[in-house]
Design a protein around this motif. Sequence first.
Motif, mmCIF file in Angstrom:
data_model
loop_
_atom_site.group_PDB
_atom_site.id
_atom_site.type_symbol
_atom_site.label_atom_id
_atom_site.label_comp_id
_atom_site.label_asym_id
_atom_site.label_seq_id
_atom_site.Cartn_x
_atom_site.Cartn_y
_atom_site.Cartn_z
ATOM 1 N N LEU A 23 123.414 12.936 53.577
ATOM 2 C CA LEU A 23 124.093 11.644 53.563
ATOM 3 C C LEU A 23 125.592 11.870 53.727
ATOM 4 C CD1 LEU A 23 122.501 9.652 50.581
ATOM 5 C CD2 LEU A 23 122.389 9.038 52.995
ATOM 6 N N PRO A 24 126.289 10.974 54.388
ATOM 7 C CA PRO A 24 127.752 11.085 54.412
ATOM 8 C C PRO A 24 128.307 10.834 53.018
ATOM 9 C CG PRO A 24 127.064 9.010 55.395
ATOM 10 C CD PRO A 24 125.811 9.793 55.147
ATOM 11 N N ARG A 52 129.906 4.861 47.872
ATOM 12 C CA ARG A 52 129.598 3.438 47.742
ATOM 13 C C ARG A 52 128.414 3.210 46.800
ATOM 14 N NH1 ARG A 52 131.059 1.010 53.794
ATOM 15 N NH2 ARG A 52 133.248 1.725 53.713
ATOM 16 N N LEU A 53 127.506 4.163 46.721
ATOM 17 C CA LEU A 53 126.450 4.078 45.713
ATOM 18 C C LEU A 53 127.065 4.157 44.315
ATOM 19 C CD1 LEU A 53 123.470 4.090 44.803
ATOM 20 C CD2 LEU A 53 123.540 6.590 44.991
ATOM 21 N N SER A 54 128.027 5.043 44.143
ATOM 22 C CA SER A 54 128.708 5.163 42.854
ATOM 23 C C SER A 54 129.412 3.861 42.487
ATOM 24 C CB SER A 54 129.713 6.317 42.918
ATOM 25 O OG SER A 54 130.432 6.439 41.708
ATOM 26 N N GLU A 55 130.062 3.231 43.457
ATOM 27 C CA GLU A 55 130.728 1.953 43.213
ATOM 28 C C GLU A 55 129.718 0.894 42.782
ATOM 29 O OE1 GLU A 55 132.680 1.045 46.847
ATOM 30 O OE2 GLU A 55 134.111 2.726 46.720
ATOM 31 N N TRP A 56 128.563 0.889 43.441
ATOM 32 C CA TRP A 56 127.531 -0.110 43.122
ATOM 33 C C TRP A 56 127.007 0.081 41.710
ATOM 34 C CZ3 TRP A 56 122.221 0.284 42.090
ATOM 35 C CH2 TRP A 56 121.510 -0.929 42.101
ATOM 36 N N THR A 57 126.739 1.323 41.318
ATOM 37 C CA THR A 57 126.218 1.580 39.974
ATOM 38 C C THR A 57 127.253 1.210 38.914
ATOM 39 O OG1 THR A 57 126.913 3.897 40.129
ATOM 40 C CG2 THR A 57 124.644 3.392 40.728
ATOM 41 N N ILE A 94 118.683 10.479 45.310
ATOM 42 C CA ILE A 94 119.414 9.292 44.854
ATOM 43 C C ILE A 94 119.346 9.181 43.330
ATOM 44 C CG2 ILE A 94 119.532 6.782 44.971
ATOM 45 C CD1 ILE A 94 120.446 8.291 47.512
ATOM 46 N N LYS A 95 118.223 9.552 42.762
ATOM 47 C CA LYS A 95 118.106 9.549 41.294
ATOM 48 C C LYS A 95 119.170 10.435 40.653
ATOM 49 C CE LYS A 95 115.127 11.290 37.614
ATOM 50 N NZ LYS A 95 113.850 11.992 37.302
ATOM 51 N N GLU A 96 119.353 11.644 41.198
ATOM 52 C CA GLU A 96 120.346 12.567 40.640
ATOM 53 C C GLU A 96 121.758 11.990 40.749
ATOM 54 O OE1 GLU A 96 119.734 15.312 38.934
ATOM 55 O OE2 GLU A 96 117.612 14.804 39.166
ATOM 56 N N LEU A 97 122.038 11.313 41.857
ATOM 57 C CA LEU A 97 123.360 10.698 42.008
ATOM 58 C C LEU A 97 123.567 9.585 40.984
ATOM 59 C CD1 LEU A 97 123.583 10.441 45.919
ATOM 60 C CD2 LEU A 97 124.807 12.048 44.439
ATOM 61 N N ILE A 98 122.518 8.801 40.724
ATOM 62 C CA ILE A 98 122.626 7.707 39.756
ATOM 63 C C ILE A 98 122.772 8.260 38.340
ATOM 64 C CG2 ILE A 98 121.353 5.788 38.718
ATOM 65 C CD1 ILE A 98 120.224 5.200 41.504
ATOM 66 N N TRP A 100 123.559 6.750 34.048
ATOM 67 C CA TRP A 100 122.278 6.144 33.739
ATOM 68 C C TRP A 100 121.374 7.166 33.052
ATOM 69 C CZ3 TRP A 100 121.101 0.981 34.962
ATOM 70 C CH2 TRP A 100 122.117 0.310 35.648
ATOM 71 N N LYS A 101 120.372 6.660 32.313
ATOM 72 C CA LYS A 101 119.469 7.528 31.564
ATOM 73 C C LYS A 101 118.171 7.740 32.333
ATOM 74 C CE LYS A 101 121.307 6.033 27.106
ATOM 75 N NZ LYS A 101 120.994 5.396 25.799
#
Length: 257
Positions: free
Chosen positions: A172-173, A179-184, A220-224, A229-230
């Motif tokens: 992934l770029p 932007r995923l981090s911003e969303w979470t 994606i789970k690891e990034l979240i 997140w738990k």
Amino acid sequence: MNNKYLAYIALLAGWICFCYWLYAERISPRIHHHQEKSWPEVVEDLPYPLAYKWMSDVPYAGIDFGSLKESFHDLDSTDEIVIIHGYYFRDEANDIASLQALGRNRINYALSYLDIDRRRVVSEVSVHEITADVRSNPFEAVSFERISMTDLLHRSGDTIEMCFPLADSLVLPQLSKDRLSEWTQEASENKKSMLHIVGTADGSGIAESSDIAMDRAMMIKELILKNGWKEEQLQLSTGQRNHPLTLRNRCVLVYFE
């Protein structure tokens, strides 16, 4: 008297030449060694913007290199990423590791001459079939493809979908990850809710392995998780898609219950 003046002028000219050589060959490289050259070596009449020689990762600039360089200046305004494909020929090295390294180096050296935000770059290396006299003549070994971020990432309320630009890949770029981090972070008020993560694999044409759908979901789970997140809040599942737009088949969908 005239001979003395001539000797003096000759000595002065020699001293000037020595000082110029000393600066150009010894002093200047040490002062400016950290600065990248803005252009590769130029080869007259080379019909490609960038080209390489057999078994080499050093790029040469040809026709339209300037246009290629300028073409990436609008990436921020157009909100696009760049996929860079690096190529090698099977006979350029004796083993696959060396061939992959050659293709990767060709990409990296090309990037060193291009003003591209590295957060907007993904790359892959693959083999090229010989179709011309590439052993004797420079050839193209990198290509560029632009994709809009609106095709890679979709947000709607409590849902975000991230698509992977390369088939059979987890790349992934960095911009997508940011932007995923911003969303979470924006969704922090939902941290007591269950978060569903659904990885998909391309089921159209030459279908991807179902395992890569889970690998994408796990990534994606690891990034979240890194965003606070738990583990017990995250539920993973997978599936296959047959969307007409192939890119939409290689995604991870994240949503709240």
